[in-house]
Write a protein that holds these residues in place. Structure first.
Motif: not given
Lengths: 450, 198
Positions: A404, A331-333, A367, A376, A371
Motif C-alpha cells: 500500500t 472503481d471502488k477499490k 470502506h 489501495f 481506503l
C-alpha cells in the motif's frame, strides 16, 4: 588571491593556502578595492549565494574570475533538500501526492500528474481514468504552465534590473493563482491530481471565471511582449548570451525551453502524448538562436499556445459530452471515497459525504476508513511516466512491491538536469552574464534538491 | 531494438517489457558496454536519468533511462551491484549528463562509480553520515525532535501513560525518546574543509 563574499566573518584579510581572503561585509567599497588593488594576482574566486536574489531560491555559485571573465563556474546545491523521495516510502500511494506537489513549487500540478500517471500505469488503469478528469488535468497543467513561465520572465526582468516585467508578471500570475484557489481551494501545493482522477470537480462558476481569464490574458501577454521583445536594454543583455547548441543539450540531457531554443521541436505532449494531448490543436514554438533571448521567446510563445489549449479544454468541459461526468475512476477499490466540497473558508470535507458515512451507511464508513487509512494496493513492478513541465521533461520512476506504499519513487526533475548546464553556459563569458544564464535555465531549487 | 540487444548479449542480458517500456538487465561488467552500444548502435543518444533502487538483503539496482529522439524509443537499462561492495564503472564517459545523477546515487545509496571525475556528495549537508535512501536508514527526524503539530494522544511522548505510544511512520519499534536504547546519532558532523570545486 581569493575573495570570499561572506557576511558572517569579521572584516579584514585572512591568509589561506590558496591566497588571501577578503571579506566584504558592508564596509566602504573603496577599502575593498584598495586592498585588492595591491595584489599581484589576477584570479579571483567569488562566492555567490546561496541567499542571492538572482539565484532563484538557494543556489550557490562559486565563480573563478579572471578580470571580468568567468573561467570556472561551479554550482553547489542541496540547500532545499527535504528527503521527499524517502518520506514517500512511508506513506500511502495517495498521500504521496501531497509530497510531490511540494517539490517544484512553481509547477505543482505537473509533479502531481507525472506521479499519478506512473501510479496509474502500475495499476493498469490508464485507459479507465475518466475523460473529464483528463480534460481537467490538461486545463490545470496549461494554467500552471502560464503561471510558471510568468514567474520565469518576471524574475528574469528583475534580475536584469527591470522592475516593470516583474510587476506585470506577478500581477498576471495572481489571476492564475486566483483560479487555482477557486478550483482547488489552494493557490499552491494543491494535491489536486490524484491516482485515478482529480480530487474534486470544477465548482460552479469556474468555467465562466476561466473564460474571463482567457479574454484578458492574450492582451496581457502582448503587453509583456511590447515591453521586452524589442527593448534594446533587454536584448543586449540576452542576445548571444549563454549559448548552448543542440549537441550540448543532448550531451547534458537538457530539455524544455532551453532545448526548443536550439531549433528542435521536442515536446513530450507531441512526441508521446498523455492525458489526451494528441486530441488538442497546438504548436510547439521553437527558436534557433540557442541563447537567452531565444529561450525567452519560446516561453512567451508557449504561454500563447497554452491559452489555445485551455480554450479547447474548457469547451469540452462545458460541452454536453463531459458535463456532469465523474472526475474519479469508478472503481471502488481505487477511487478515493472521500468527497470534498468548497466551503466559505476553502476546500474541506463535504457535509453530505460525512452525513452519509456517519449516519446512513455502515458499509460506506468501513470502506472509507479502510481506503483512507490503509490505502489501495498497487501490483508489483516498475513504471516511468514523463510529462512536459514548464522546465522540460519531468518524470516519475515508481517501483512497487505490491504493497500500500511506494517501494521507491524517483523524480527526474528538469531543473536538476538543466542546472548541469551552468558551467557550459557561463564559462568563458562575462560575470554579468552569469545572472542572465542562470535565469534562462529557470531552475526551481525545490525541484533540484527534492 | 530488442532483437539487436538479444543478438549482442545473448544470455548475458535479460530483456523484458515493463508497461510498454523495453527493460534490459545486464551484469555490472557489461554496464558501460551496454550504454555505449545503446548510444552508438541503437540511437539512444539522449541520456535521461540514472538512479538506484535498494533491494536488501543482497543488491542495489542501478537504473538508467535512455532515449532515441528520432524513433521515440525508450530503453530502461538496469544492473545489480552487491550491497556490501557496490561498485560500478561510471557512465560519465559515455554520457556527460550522468555526472550529477551518479553523484546523487552515490550519496543516497553508497554506490561507488569508478572513474567518475568528481564523486563527492551533492545534496546532503557536509559530513552527513549514511546513505538515506537505503532501506536500513531509518527516517528518524521525528524521533530526534518531537513534532510540534502532534495531535494523537501518545504522540511526542505526551498524553496518558496507558495509551499505546504511536511512532511516526518510518520509525521502527523500540526507538523514540523514551526507548531504552537511544537511537544512533546520525546527521551533520563538523563541516569539512570548504571545497572550491563544489
Amino acid at each position: 588571491m581569493t575573495a570570499i563574499h561572506d557576511g558572517a566573518t569579521a572584516p579584514g584579510e585572512q591568509d589561506f593556502a590558496e591566497g588571501t581572503v577578503y571579506n566584504v561585509n558592508g564596509q566602504d567599497w573603496d577599502q575593498v578595492v584598495e586592498a585588492v588593488a595591491d595584489s599581484s594576482e589576477e584570479r579571483l574566486v567569488i562566492n555567490m549565494g546561496p541567499q542571492h536574489p538572482s539565484t532563484h531560491g538557494v543556489l550557490r555559485l562559486v565563480l573563478t574570475l579572471d578580470g571580468e571573465t568567468v573561467t570556472e563556474a561551479r554550482t553547489v546545491i542541496g540547500y532545499l533538500h527535504t528527503g521527499i523521495e524517502k518520506n514517500m516510502e512511508f506513506r500511502t500511494w495517495t498521500q504521496g501526492v501531497t509530497f510531490v506537489t511540494r517539490m517544484d513549487y512553481l509547477s505543482p500540478i505537473f509533479n502531481e500528474t507525472a506521479y499519478c500517471l506512473a501510479v496509474e500505469k502500475l495499476l493498469g488503469i490508464t485507459d479507465r481514468v475518466p475523460a473529464r478528469a483528463q480534460a481537467i488535468r490538461v486545463m490545470m497543467m496549461e494554467l500552471n504552465r502560464i503561471s510558471s513561465h510568468l514567474v520565469a520572465i518576471a524574475t528574469f526582468g528583475l534580475e536584469l534590473g527591470a522592475t516593470t516585467p516583474m510587476l506585470f508578471g506577478f500581477r498576471e500570475r495572481e489571476m492564475v493563482l486566483d483560479l487555482f484557489e477557486y478550483i482547488t481551494g489552494l493557490r499552491m501545493n494543491m494535491a489536486y491530481v490524484r491516482p485515478g482522477g482529480v480530487s474534486v470537480d470544477l465548482p460552479a462558476g469556474a468555467v465562466d471565471k476561466i473564460g474571463e481569464f482567457l479574454k484578458v490574458m492574450p492582451g496581457r501577454i502582448k503587453e509583456m511582449r511590447k515591453l521586452l521583445d524589442e527593448n534594446p536594454a533587454y536584448t543586449r543583455r540576452t542576445k548571444d548570451v549563454a549559448y548552448l547548441d543542440l549537441t550540448g543539450c543532448m550531451a547534458l540531457g537538457i530539455t524544455g525551453p532551453m532545448l526548443r531554443a536550439t531549433g528542435l521541436p521536442w515536446d513530450l505532449r507531441k512526441s508521446q502524448p498523455y492525458c489526451g494531448y494528441e486530441t488538442y490543436d497546438f504548436d510547439v514554438p521553437t527558436e534557433t538562436s540557442c541563447d537567452v533571448y531565444g529561450r525567452y521567446l519560446v516561453r512567451v510563445a508557449e504561454m500563447e499556445e497554452s491559452l489555445k489549449i485551455i480554450g479547447q479544454a474548457l469547451d469540452r468541459l462545458a460541452g454536453s459530452e463531459l458535463k456532469g461526468k465523474p472526475v474519479m475512476i469508478e472503481d471502488k477499490k481505487i477511487g478515493w471515497p472521500s468527497q470534498l466540497a468548497l466551503g466559505p473558508d476553502g476546500l474541506g470535507n463535504s457535509p453530505d459525504h460525512i452525513a452519509h458515512i456517519m449516519s446512513s451507511s455502515m458499509e460506506a464508513l468501513i470502506h472509507h476508513f479502510k481506503l483512507v487509512t490503509e490505502g489501495f494496493r498497487v501490483p508489483a513492478g516498475q513504471a516511468y511516466a514523463p510529462v512536459e513541465s514548464p522546465r522540460g521533461e519531468l518524470g516519475a520512476h515508481v517501483v512497487s512491491d505490491g504493497g500500500t506504499r511506494p517501494y521507491r519513487v524517483h523524480f527526474r526533475d528538469p531543473s536538476f538536469t538543466n542546472l548541469q548546464a551552468v558551467p557550459a553556459t557561463c564559462e568563458g563569458g562575462m560575470v554579468a552574464d552569469v545572472i542572465a544564464a542562470v535565469a534562462s535555465i529557470d531552475p526551481v531549487m525545490g525541484g533540484v534538491d527534492r | 531494438m530488442r532483437a539487436a540487444i538479444e543478438e549482442r548479449y545473448g544470455a548475458r542480458a535479460e530483456v523484458s517489457d515493463s508497461f510498454g517500456q523495453l527493460t534490459v538487465d545486464v551484469a555490472p561488467g557489461d554496464w558501460t558496454d551496454l550504454l555505449t552500444f545503446a548510444r552508438d548502435g541503437l540511437g539512444c543518444v539522449f541520456f535521461d536519468w540514472l538512479t538506484g533502487v535498494d533491494e536488501p538483503p543482497d543488491g542495489i539496482t542501478v537504473v538508467a533511462h535512455l532515449f532515441d529522439p528520432a524513433r521515440h524509443a525508450h530503453l530502461l537499462a538496469r544492473t545489480r551491484v552487491p550491497r556490501d561492495e557496490p561498485r560500478l564503472p561510471t557512465a560519465t564517459g559515455v554520457f556527460r549528463g550522468a555526472d550529477w545523477h551518479e553523484r546523487e546515487t552515490f550519496e543516497m545509496f553508497g554506490v561507488i562509480f569508478e572513474g567518475h571525475p568528481h564523486l563527492v556528495p551533492l545534496l546532503l549537508p557536509d559530513g552527513f553520515e549514511g546513505h538515506p535512501l537505503r532501506k536500513d536508514f531509518v527516517l528518524a527526524a521525528r524521533v530526534a525532535k518531537p513534532w510540534p503539530g502532534a495531535k494523537e494522544p501518545g504522540e511526542s511522548g505526551a498524553g496518558s501513560p496507558s495509551r499505546r505510544k504511536t511512532l511516526p511512520p518510518g520509525v521502527p519499534a523500540g526507538w523514540g525518546t523514551s526507548a531504552a536504547t537511544p537511537p544512533p546519532v546520525r546527521g551533520p558532523r563538523a563541516p569539512r574543509q570548504a571545497d572550491p570545486d563544489g
